[in-house]
Design a protein around this motif. Sequence first.
Motif, PDB file in Angstrom:
ATOM      1  N   ALA A 302       0.903  -1.078  -0.064  1.00 51.96           N
ATOM      2  CA  ALA A 302       0.152   0.029  -0.161  1.00 51.96           C
ATOM      3  C   ALA A 302       0.950   1.344  -0.085  1.00 51.96           C
ATOM      4  O   ALA A 302       2.060   1.200   0.735  1.00 51.96           O
ATOM      5  CB  ALA A 302      -0.832   0.041   1.317  1.00 51.96           C
ATOM      6  N   ASP A 304      -0.717   4.829   0.080  1.00 52.07           N
ATOM      7  CA  ASP A 304      -1.919   5.629   0.088  1.00 52.07           C
ATOM      8  C   ASP A 304      -1.389   7.142  -0.160  1.00 52.07           C
ATOM      9  O   ASP A 304      -2.531   7.845  -0.279  1.00 52.07           O
ATOM     10  CB  ASP A 304      -2.583   5.574   1.538  1.00 52.07           C
ATOM     11  CG  ASP A 304      -2.847   3.934   1.570  1.00 52.07           C
ATOM     12  OD1 ASP A 304      -3.279   3.208   0.402  1.00 52.07           O
ATOM     13  OD2 ASP A 304      -3.253   3.393   2.578  1.00 52.07           O
ATOM     14  N   ASP A 310      -4.007   5.747  -6.275  1.00 53.83           N
ATOM     15  CA  ASP A 310      -5.472   5.437  -6.413  1.00 53.83           C
ATOM     16  C   ASP A 310      -5.716   5.041  -7.839  1.00 53.83           C
ATOM     17  O   ASP A 310      -6.326   3.830  -8.072  1.00 53.83           O
ATOM     18  CB  ASP A 310      -6.446   6.433  -6.140  1.00 53.83           C
ATOM     19  CG  ASP A 310      -6.447   6.485  -4.557  1.00 53.83           C
ATOM     20  OD1 ASP A 310      -6.008   5.742  -3.821  1.00 53.83           O
ATOM     21  OD2 ASP A 310      -6.886   7.422  -3.933  1.00 53.83           O
TER      22      ASP A 310
END
Length: 369
Positions: A302, A304, A310
């Motif tokens: 991940a 973020d 995204d």
Amino acid sequence: MHGQHLLITISGHGLGHLSQASAVINSLSSRHPRIKLSIRSSLATTVLQEWISPTFTHYCVEDDIGMRMTSALDVDLNASEAAYAALHDQWDLKVEALATWLRRQHVTHVLTDVAYLPLAAAQYAAIPSAVICSLNWAEVIERYFSSEQAKCWNVQARQAYQQAKAFIQPAPSMPMLWLDNRLPVAPIGRVGRCQREALIARLALPANCYIVLVGMGGMALSLSARHWANELHGRSVHYLLPDSQLAAIKDGGVLAPYFHAASHADLMYHDLMASVDLMITKPGYGTFVEAAATGLPLLFVARDDWPDSDSLVQWIEKVGLSAQISRDALADGKFSCEMEHLLNQERYPAISPSGADQAADYLVSFLDD
């Protein structure tokens, strides 16, 4: 197109920018091999030559900052802010100086991935300019910095991007809806050839083993691989890592027999990706697209905080086979279940990364201006 001189700037922030730009350069050159090419990039000439087929002149210059990184996942905010402050200091003088350089080099067109200083300089010199990238540094600046000074950087970056003739967006891209010169194209990337038998022979691997490639888009990441699974489904698991990472995973100075240097495979990286069973990586344009171009499952960490993460993750979840893990899970080796699930699936249908040809088609008309 005889007599035209195309200058291309390629960001040295990871290898995703190079994967995009090189594919477009190669496609364009196959159409018009007599175009004079110059490249400004902080990447080494030898690295550029591995990706780019036609002859070019290389100017080793850093035209963009990206973000200063302490690892593949960690942004150095203080160093990045200082670097942007230095880049934008006396901005108008820098734009004028680079415009003068462009004229002296008899540059007729400028293409960037994705520096904005050369765009501003080209516009000052009345030289046609275009952009190709899945992200832009204006939104990166906006994401990480909130000072009044940073707002000025953002405005200057946005103006340069907006005034280019086109901002070519290879899928998957950040939306960038504030740009009215967007030109979406298909994904851009290389398609590897499976050479599994040669890979197994060169590394003396068991014929029925699982082969897992570990790579973070050309950036380093400290790994502790002591607890990584070395057997799944009754088959041994062997990991291929960058040479720079091998020293970090030695246990008591000894490298476990299921860890190998990816360089010893003696394969082009996209061919290596096509020859393994799984890849452990981070969200990055080149890796995600070239994995999808061969149906390679991805286990990714991940990320973020990164602005285009995204769009990449949403895309790979639609077209491919992937699983996301936390950074702690990677560090602790607690991802065997995710690996087992991915390795238990059939390879998914590969996508066709035809965006380079679409971009090259546009650039043919762009170079006619």
